[in-house]
Scaffold this motif. Structure first.
Motif, PDB file in Angstrom:
ATOM      1  N   GLU A  89       1.038  -1.275   0.018  1.00  0.00           N
ATOM      2  CA  GLU A  89       0.027  -0.135   0.121  1.00  0.00           C
ATOM      3  C   GLU A  89       0.755   1.232  -0.027  1.00  0.00           C
ATOM      4  O   GLU A  89       0.469   2.107  -0.646  1.00  0.00           O
ATOM      5  N   ARG A  92       2.360   1.592  -3.617  1.00  0.00           N
ATOM      6  CA  ARG A  92       1.050   2.145  -4.340  1.00  0.00           C
ATOM      7  C   ARG A  92       0.834   3.714  -4.345  1.00  0.00           C
ATOM      8  O   ARG A  92       0.852   4.462  -5.165  1.00  0.00           O
ATOM      9  N   SER A  93       1.001   4.050  -2.896  1.00  0.00           N
ATOM     10  CA  SER A  93       0.742   5.408  -2.734  1.00  0.00           C
ATOM     11  C   SER A  93       1.986   6.137  -3.387  1.00  0.00           C
ATOM     12  O   SER A  93       1.795   7.152  -3.887  1.00  0.00           O
TER      13      SER A  93
END
Length: 118
Positions: A89, A92-93
């Motif tokens: 995550e 992805r950010s």
């Protein structure tokens, strides 16, 4: 494989490999009768995975945590999965942020190409 061969194979200096061993990132490195390190294909795969984590900006602290969990064996599978999902995550950010930066740069370049910036 010896230190020199392994260092070339993973594209890391012998100093870095010794550091990884010192901090516990590389464990149970076998030694030959002369006391020289002998690396295995398992070591090669592990260092490759560590490099991937580093290249995706996982903090060394988290990589060490993952290594400790890995050493614990199958009882830590869920914890390792959670750690990797959290990293995914974060990655992805960062990718989305980099895409926004790229877009802004492309817009600025287009202004130059179109002669709209002096």
């Amino acid at each position: 494989m010896n230190m020199s061969e392994f260092s070339s194979a993973v594209a890391l200096s012998s100093h870095t490999l010794r550091y990884y061993e010192k901090i516990g990132l590389l464990k149970n490195i076998h030694r030959n009768s002369s006391g020289h390190r002998v690396y295995t294909p398992k070591d090669l795969a592990w260092v490759g995975f560590v490099q991937r984590l580093k290249e995706t900006a996982m903090p060394l602290e988290d990589i060490l945590e993952y290594a400790t969990l890995r050493e614990a064996g199958s009882i830590s599978v869920m914890q390792r999965q959670t750690l990797l999902e959290r990293h995914k995550e974060n990655l992805r950010s960062r990718i989305e942020q980099q895409k926004m930066h790229l877009s802004a740069l492309e817009d600025k370049i287009d202004l130059y190409k179109n002669g709209k910036v002096l």
